[in-house]
Design an enzyme around this catalytic site. Sequence first.
Site, PDB file in Angstrom:
ATOM      1  CG  LEU A 397      -2.666  -0.741   0.827  1.00  0.00           C
ATOM      2  CD1 LEU A 397      -1.999  -1.846   0.863  1.00  0.00           C
ATOM      3  CD2 LEU A 397      -3.547   0.108   1.826  1.00  0.00           C
ATOM      4  CD  GLU A 399      -2.565   3.650  -2.552  1.00  0.00           C
ATOM      5  OE1 GLU A 399      -3.039   3.855  -1.985  1.00  0.00           O
ATOM      6  OE2 GLU A 399      -1.492   3.946  -1.097  1.00  0.00           O
ATOM      7  CD  GLN A 421      -7.776  -2.394  -3.321  1.00  0.00           C
ATOM      8  OE1 GLN A 421      -7.772  -2.175  -2.373  1.00  0.00           O
ATOM      9  NE2 GLN A 421      -7.325  -3.445  -3.889  1.00  0.00           N
ATOM     10  CG  PHE A 422     -11.520   2.228  -4.593  1.00  0.00           C
ATOM     11  CD1 PHE A 422     -12.698   2.331  -4.988  1.00  0.00           C
ATOM     12  CD2 PHE A 422     -10.691   1.332  -4.299  1.00  0.00           C
ATOM     13  CE1 PHE A 422     -13.787   1.503  -4.902  1.00  0.00           C
ATOM     14  CE2 PHE A 422     -11.632   0.273  -3.602  1.00  0.00           C
ATOM     15  CZ  PHE A 422     -12.958  -0.041  -4.043  1.00  0.00           C
ATOM     16  CG  PHE A 425      -6.904   4.124  -2.724  1.00  0.00           C
ATOM     17  CD1 PHE A 425      -7.482   4.815  -1.631  1.00  0.00           C
ATOM     18  CD2 PHE A 425      -7.376   3.527  -2.690  1.00  0.00           C
ATOM     19  CE1 PHE A 425      -8.849   4.345  -0.923  1.00  0.00           C
ATOM     20  CE2 PHE A 425      -8.190   2.529  -1.690  1.00  0.00           C
ATOM     21  CZ  PHE A 425      -8.442   3.212  -0.995  1.00  0.00           C
ATOM     22  CG  HIS A 466     -14.333   3.008  -1.724  1.00  0.00           C
ATOM     23  ND1 HIS A 466     -14.332   4.413   0.076  1.00  0.00           N
ATOM     24  CD2 HIS A 466     -12.958   2.148  -1.109  1.00  0.00           C
ATOM     25  CE1 HIS A 466     -13.278   3.086   0.910  1.00  0.00           C
ATOM     26  NE2 HIS A 466     -12.624   2.545  -0.049  1.00  0.00           N
TER      27      HIS A 466
END
Length: 660
Positions: A397, A399, A421-422, A425, A466
């Site tokens: 995790l 980014e 992932q979204f 993020f 999200h």
Amino acid sequence: MNFHRKGLTNEELLHLYKQLLWPRLIEEKMLVLLRQGKISKWFSGIGQEAIAVGATMALETDEWIMPLHRNLGVFTARNMPLHKLFKQWQGSSDGYSKGRERSFHFGSREHHICGMISHLGPQLAIADGVALAAKLKKENKVSLAFTGDGGTSEGDFHEALNTAAVWDLPVIFLIENNGYGLSTPVQEQYRCASLADRAKGYGMESVIIDGNNVLTVYDTIKGVREYCIKNQKPYLIECLTFRMRGHEEASGTKYVPKELFEAWEVKDPIKNYEQWLVKEKLLTETEVSSIRADQKKTIEEELQKGFNSPPIVVSTDIELKDVYAPRVSAINHPATLDTTREIRLIDAIKEGLQQSMEQHPNLILMGQDIAEYGGAFKITEGFVQQFGKERVRNTPLCESAIVGAALGLSLEGFKSMMEMQFADFAAVGFNQIVNNLAKIYYRWGQNADVVIRMPTGGGVGAGPFHSQSNEAWFVHTPGLKVVYPSTPSDAKGLLIAAINDPNPVMYFEHKGLYRSISGPVPEVYYEIEIGKARQVQTGDDLSIITYGAGVHWAEDYAMENTHVSIDILDLRSLLPLDYDAIAASVKRTGKVLILHEDTLTGGIGGELGAWIAEHCFSWLDAPVMRCASLDTAVPFNLELEKNFLAKARLENSINKLLNW
């Protein structure tokens, strides 16, 4: 200070001396020119030369280095000509960045040096990407990234070390610990006994060395390089040193106790090495004077060349042209020539990605849970079995580090796709995207061949973190391209085009459309040109200019209200925009509604409305209107979310415009 030659020949020892002395004499001259107003700013590395020179000399010339402000020795040890460096420092058009960058914020592919940005930490993750490229190519190479003691507090430092450790990358992380981050002493920067201790938390080896002893630095880097290549692991080196000038010349040194200067003056890296060479009878005092005189003479000669730069000629056309690396060729859309089938938008994205992996053996996919699990939305399910774990990579995790690694892969000719992932993020990788990926080609001609997939949008009850529509963050940033398909055919073609494009592309894909929308998609490998809108339908009464889910909202309204003749334009690309198609739609109807799912304030509807008012005013029969989502976070409750979304206000907006 104890020097140990460890098998180095007399010639090698003397060569190291000349390489060490060269940046010191250059700096002394630069400080004179700074006082004369002939250069504008200087970050001094006086007192720290042994680290930059020793490290650079210990590497192969085709191994990438990521230096920082006070690493002149990296540039000189890679034999970059002083006259061109001086042109760079003056902001001349024939410097390394065409006058677009300052001091050491530039790179050179020829010399395998990656230019820094002011945020410091992002350099480290680029080294991860370069080392990954070497690993994938089965080359015996390392990359080396510099950081200062202050930079080790940044999240990018920890993300880069963690990623390098998890992926077993041959990276050397080198800390220049000079005791201060600008004016803040190290006791106010961290609480660990030494910065080298931080390696333990990442399962990484480390060492603390005397950064003022050039032979220690050279020998340590040589040994660490062999370790990294043999074991395919990263390594952290903390070099203890001191800078004898301010953070940069304007800041001064009043905050540093006098006794510190006195203590470190005795440890001067050049003076001590020079004295040792004389003591060992490898140099005489006469030869020292001669070498210094020769180098000073060369400096003056090089500066005369550097002062001969032509006056900069400002060309707006060239400035705009150099924002993006050029596309060599494009693939046409063969929809009329090919077999199509009805597939969902999510399947079209998967197919475009799969065919791109087959087309480009140098394409690497990275993202959280994208390997065996297949990604949060299962788009890469089965890819590990087809393409292997080297090319389909689960990430920590981290980014920011993964965006930086993607840029590092670009330096070595790879393409990469990173899946956020979204889309929400992307906020934690924002700096790398907008300051590194977006600007690097304009700054020094290095392209970033990176696509970032952004699952976006609301309507699925996913709440504030999200569901955001954050495309406007990136549309504002020159150097990025932003695409946002609304149909399966466009989703596949735009993704392929994005991967083929040598520039960084933010690829937005609406989660709510993944499995709710189907359409005809050609089986073959094809592109939809980035920057070209799609005319969904033509009409006379009003224009709806939109993209993403807004296209379907507009189509649904048009089908339910056939008495209104609606012109619907699907932008598809938000950066660059298809202004010709926008103008044509305005001209057809004279009334324009800009519809987007993003919130109203700061959404791209404001930019579009301003452009239309400026360029299409004579065709307008009413003010340009916007229909957007509420200026709140995206609520979780479905009823609240329905009220939040622009669709809830679409009918009223259309009626208001029709009745104008």
